[in-house]
Design an enzyme around this catalytic site. Structure first.
Site, PDB file in Angstrom:
ATOM      1  N   THR A  56       7.218   1.936 -10.061  1.00  0.00           N
ATOM      2  CA  THR A  56       8.530   1.291 -10.202  1.00  0.00           C
ATOM      3  C   THR A  56       8.415   0.299 -11.354  1.00  0.00           C
ATOM      4  O   THR A  56       7.654  -0.669 -11.258  1.00  0.00           O
ATOM      5  CB  THR A  56       8.909   0.526  -8.918  1.00  0.00           C
ATOM      6  OG1 THR A  56       8.925   1.446  -7.831  1.00  0.00           O
ATOM      7  CG2 THR A  56      10.278  -0.103  -9.058  1.00  0.00           C
ATOM      8  N   LYS A  75      16.618   3.924  -8.743  1.00  0.00           N
ATOM      9  CA  LYS A  75      15.737   3.221  -7.793  1.00  0.00           C
ATOM     10  C   LYS A  75      16.163   1.756  -7.644  1.00  0.00           C
ATOM     11  O   LYS A  75      16.297   1.253  -6.527  1.00  0.00           O
ATOM     12  CB  LYS A  75      14.296   3.328  -8.304  1.00  0.00           C
ATOM     13  CG  LYS A  75      13.311   2.332  -7.756  1.00  0.00           C
ATOM     14  CD  LYS A  75      12.635   2.811  -6.500  1.00  0.00           C
ATOM     15  CE  LYS A  75      11.791   1.693  -5.895  1.00  0.00           C
ATOM     16  NZ  LYS A  75      11.181   2.046  -4.647  1.00  0.00           N
ATOM     17  N   LYS A 106      10.127  -7.805  -6.118  1.00  0.00           N
ATOM     18  CA  LYS A 106       9.829  -7.174  -7.418  1.00  0.00           C
ATOM     19  C   LYS A 106      11.013  -6.304  -7.863  1.00  0.00           C
ATOM     20  O   LYS A 106      11.467  -6.391  -9.007  1.00  0.00           O
ATOM     21  CB  LYS A 106       8.569  -6.292  -7.294  1.00  0.00           C
ATOM     22  CG  LYS A 106       8.301  -5.455  -8.538  1.00  0.00           C
ATOM     23  CD  LYS A 106       7.213  -4.398  -8.349  1.00  0.00           C
ATOM     24  CE  LYS A 106       7.227  -3.441  -9.537  1.00  0.00           C
ATOM     25  NZ  LYS A 106       6.261  -2.372  -9.475  1.00  0.00           N
TER      26      LYS A 106
HETATM   27  P1  NAD Z   1      -1.305  -1.060  -5.348  1.00  0.00           P
HETATM   28  O1  NAD Z   1      -1.504  -2.397  -5.941  1.00  0.00           O
HETATM   29  O2  NAD Z   1      -1.790  -0.785  -3.969  1.00  0.00           O
HETATM   30  O3  NAD Z   1      -1.922   0.082  -6.313  1.00  0.00           O
HETATM   31  C1  NAD Z   1      -1.942   0.003  -7.699  1.00  0.00           C
HETATM   32  C2  NAD Z   1      -3.280   0.555  -8.164  1.00  0.00           C
HETATM   33  O4  NAD Z   1      -3.295   0.572  -9.591  1.00  0.00           O
HETATM   34  C3  NAD Z   1      -4.466  -0.300  -7.725  1.00  0.00           C
HETATM   35  O5  NAD Z   1      -5.415   0.515  -7.052  1.00  0.00           O
HETATM   36  C4  NAD Z   1      -5.023  -0.858  -9.047  1.00  0.00           C
HETATM   37  O6  NAD Z   1      -6.440  -1.006  -9.040  1.00  0.00           O
HETATM   38  C5  NAD Z   1      -4.605   0.219 -10.011  1.00  0.00           C
HETATM   39  N1  NAD Z   1      -4.550  -0.230 -11.401  1.00  0.00           N
HETATM   40  C6  NAD Z   1      -4.051  -1.380 -11.912  1.00  0.00           C
HETATM   41  N2  NAD Z   1      -4.187  -1.408 -13.255  1.00  0.00           N
HETATM   42  C7  NAD Z   1      -4.766  -0.229 -13.603  1.00  0.00           C
HETATM   43  C8  NAD Z   1      -5.173   0.362 -14.827  1.00  0.00           C
HETATM   44  N3  NAD Z   1      -4.987  -0.280 -15.994  1.00  0.00           N
HETATM   45  N4  NAD Z   1      -5.750   1.579 -14.809  1.00  0.00           N
HETATM   46  C9  NAD Z   1      -5.934   2.245 -13.640  1.00  0.00           C
HETATM   47  N5  NAD Z   1      -5.586   1.736 -12.433  1.00  0.00           N
HETATM   48  C10 NAD Z   1      -5.016   0.525 -12.421  1.00  0.00           C
HETATM   49  O7  NAD Z   1       0.282  -0.785  -5.444  1.00  0.00           O
HETATM   50  P2  NAD Z   1       1.139   0.314  -4.639  1.00  0.00           P
HETATM   51  O8  NAD Z   1       1.708  -0.299  -3.412  1.00  0.00           O
HETATM   52  O9  NAD Z   1       0.345   1.571  -4.550  1.00  0.00           O
HETATM   53  O10 NAD Z   1       2.370   0.484  -5.634  1.00  0.00           O
HETATM   54  C11 NAD Z   1       2.270   1.256  -6.815  1.00  0.00           C
HETATM   55  C12 NAD Z   1       3.654   1.392  -7.417  1.00  0.00           C
HETATM   56  O11 NAD Z   1       4.529   1.998  -6.475  1.00  0.00           O
HETATM   57  C13 NAD Z   1       4.296   0.055  -7.804  1.00  0.00           C
HETATM   58  O12 NAD Z   1       4.978   0.210  -9.009  1.00  0.00           O
HETATM   59  C14 NAD Z   1       5.236  -0.213  -6.633  1.00  0.00           C
HETATM   60  O13 NAD Z   1       6.334  -1.025  -6.996  1.00  0.00           O
HETATM   61  C15 NAD Z   1       5.679   1.188  -6.272  1.00  0.00           C
HETATM   62  N6  NAD Z   1       6.129   1.363  -4.881  1.00  0.00           N
HETATM   63  C16 NAD Z   1       5.412   0.862  -3.854  1.00  0.00           C
HETATM   64  C17 NAD Z   1       5.842   1.049  -2.547  1.00  0.00           C
HETATM   65  C18 NAD Z   1       5.056   0.526  -1.363  1.00  0.00           C
HETATM   66  O14 NAD Z   1       5.585   0.535  -0.244  1.00  0.00           O
HETATM   67  N7  NAD Z   1       3.828   0.080  -1.536  1.00  0.00           N
HETATM   68  C19 NAD Z   1       7.032   1.762  -2.297  1.00  0.00           C
HETATM   69  C20 NAD Z   1       7.744   2.284  -3.372  1.00  0.00           C
HETATM   70  C21 NAD Z   1       7.276   2.076  -4.669  1.00  0.00           C
END
Ligand code: NAD
Length: 289
Positions: free
Chosen positions: A93, A168, A243
């Protein structure tokens, strides 16, 4: 297909595992060693750089925290090293402008790319029941759709580049505002002496009915089981709602849209988050009303 998956956190971990279950060979990369270990246990091959992970793949999927990181990962490592002709899918997102910029860069470098953010949380990511809102050309969508289908229950073409992110944040702005409206209404009903189950029975069949009430009721023991019945643990964290509301406010400003309810929702969620409630489900905002 051989697919590189970048960002194996709460969401990406389960999504990559579902690509493996669907028969794809998945090359995983994350900065976190724990995330990579989990990915390996789920059948992914793991790599120590994006460049190695995207070498020779048919597709690249990313699920990263924000637009700055997405831009940097694609600009520095994906666009120069993934095979020309690979389809690129960013499921994070992020803001609409960055999504459009990254896709424009990808197209200029000879790739098809879609923005494909998701609706649904960690349980849906693990269960393969996400909804994808996709922005991109018809060709890019047709190529992305079978890959996304392996991770979700619905894949919807929202329009051209950036339209997935626009859909979204519009949806989540409506959700944030309607959740607060539902919460303040239950609080007032209680103060007026109404039994909350009785009020639910009435309003859920009357014109006040909405998803935040009938699918995700913020009041414990009223309506279907929801995070309210589990001390507001799990579900969709307040910090993530905030966010998305911040992204919605940026987008509103960029097109001069008048969004007084969305703006108020953003303020109230910012205050709730600042009170240390960021990890609670977003329906917990009823505690502040
Ligand atoms: P998270 O923080 O659990 O996962 C993100 C991952 O990205 C981490 O494992 C981190 O180590 C990795 N990362 C960061 N920088 C990096 C890089 N330069 N190279 C490689 N890996 C890297 O977050 P999440 O909850 O999995 O969310 C991910 C996305 O999905 C976000 O944009 C969030 O807004 C969206 N989202 C989340 C949810 C939810 O319920 N968690 C729901 C809908 C959308």
């Amino acid at each position: 297909m051989k697919i590189a998956f970048i960002g194996l956190g709460n969401m990406g971990g389960g999504m990559a595992a579902n690509l493996v279950k669907a028969g794809h060979a998945v090359n995983a990369f994350d900065l976190s060693v724990e995330a990579l270990t989990r990915a390996q246990e789920n059948g992914c091959a793991t790599f120590t750089s994006v460049r190695d992970a995207v070498d020779g793949v048919d597709a690249v999927v990313s699920m990263l925290p924000n637009g700055k990181i997405v831009d940097s990962v694609f600009e520095t490592d994906v666009l120069s090293h993934a095979p020309k002709g690979a389809i690129l899918l960013d499921c994070s997102t992020i803001d609409v402008d960055t999504a459009r910029k990254v896709t424009a860069d990808a197209v200029a470098a000879g790739y098809d790319m879609v923005d494909a953010p998701v609706s649904g949380g960690i349980a849906a990511a693990n269960g393969g029941t996400l909804t994808f809102m996709v922005g991109g050309t018809d060709t890019a969508f047709a190529r992305a759709e079978p890959i996304l289908s392996a991770m979700g229950k619905a894949v919807i073409h929202a329009g051209t580049s950036g339209a997935g992110q626009a859909a979204k944040i519009c949806n989540n702005m409506l959700l944030g505002a309607s959740m607060i409206a539902t919460c303040e209404t239950f609080s007032m009903a209680e103060k007026l002496g109404l039994d909350l189950q009785t009020f639910y029975d009435i309003s859920s069949k009357a014109s006040g009915q909405n998803w935040s009430m009938t699918s995700y009721c913020p009041v414990p023991d009223v309506g279907p089981t929801s995070p309210a019945d589990n001390d507001y643990q799990g579900g969709f964290a307040t910090a993530l709602m905030l966010k998305d509301l911040k992204l919605a406010m940026e987008a509103a400003q960029s097109v001069n849209a008048d969004v007084p309810m969305g703006a108020r929702a953003a303020e109230l969620y910012a205050r709730f988050d600042a009170d240390g409630k960021g990890s609670l489900d977003f329906s917990a905002i009823i505690q502040s009303l």
